[in-house]
Each structure stands twice: as structure tokens, then as C-alpha cells.
Motif scaffolding. Sequence first.
Motif, PDB file in Angstrom:
ATOM      1  N   HIS A 125       0.854  -1.183   0.000  1.00 59.33           N
ATOM      2  CA  HIS A 125       0.000   0.000   0.000  1.00 59.33           C
ATOM      3  C   HIS A 125       0.894   1.238   0.000  1.00 59.33           C
ATOM      4  N   THR A 126       0.690   2.130  -0.967  1.00 58.46           N
ATOM      5  CA  THR A 126       1.486   3.347  -1.092  1.00 58.46           C
ATOM      6  C   THR A 126       0.560   4.539  -1.298  1.00 58.46           C
ATOM      7  N   ILE A 127       1.121   5.732  -1.213  1.00 59.19           N
ATOM      8  CA  ILE A 127       0.355   6.953  -1.447  1.00 59.19           C
ATOM      9  C   ILE A 127       0.224   7.174  -2.949  1.00 59.19           C
ATOM     10  N   HIS A 128      -0.995   7.415  -3.380  1.00 65.66           N
ATOM     11  CA  HIS A 128      -1.288   7.736  -4.769  1.00 65.66           C
ATOM     12  C   HIS A 128      -1.762   9.177  -4.822  1.00 65.66           C
ATOM     13  N   LYS A 129      -1.129   9.999  -5.683  1.00 61.52           N
ATOM     14  CA  LYS A 129      -1.466  11.415  -5.798  1.00 61.52           C
ATOM     15  C   LYS A 129      -2.216  11.688  -7.094  1.00 61.52           C
ATOM     16  N   GLU A 130      -3.028  12.717  -7.054  1.00 62.79           N
ATOM     17  CA  GLU A 130      -3.786  13.143  -8.222  1.00 62.79           C
ATOM     18  C   GLU A 130      -2.846  13.711  -9.290  1.00 62.79           C
TER      19      GLU A 130
END
Length: 65
Positions: free
Chosen positions: A57-62
Motif C-alpha cells: 500500500h502506497t500513497i497515490h497522488k492526483e
Amino acid sequence: MAKSKEIRITVNLECINCAENIEKRSRGISRYTTRKNRRNTATRLELKKFCRYCGVHTIHKEIKK
């Protein structure tokens, strides 16, 4: 034709680890599509999602379309 002034818009989310991580499980960049309310969330959206290429699980940015 003028641009639509919809309140809810569709945005793309991209994994921030995929671009810089060389030792991934497999090649590629994880992308998700979601919708956000433009009035309530004016800033760029960041969500923690599962990246199938990194395997965690990682951070996903717009991102821009």
C-alpha cells in the motif's frame, strides 16, 4: 462548446513510489480513477491505495489528465 462546470469531477491517481523505485516486483505504474467533489476538496487528492507493481500500500497522488 464551453467547459462543463460540474461539481463532481473524475481524477486519476498515480503511485508516487513507482517512478523512483527500481527494484519493483514488476514493471509499470499503478493508476486508479476516482471522483471528487470540487467544492469540498479544492487541493490535489492523496489516497493510500494498493500498488500491484510495488506489492504494498502506497500513497497515490492526483495527476493532470
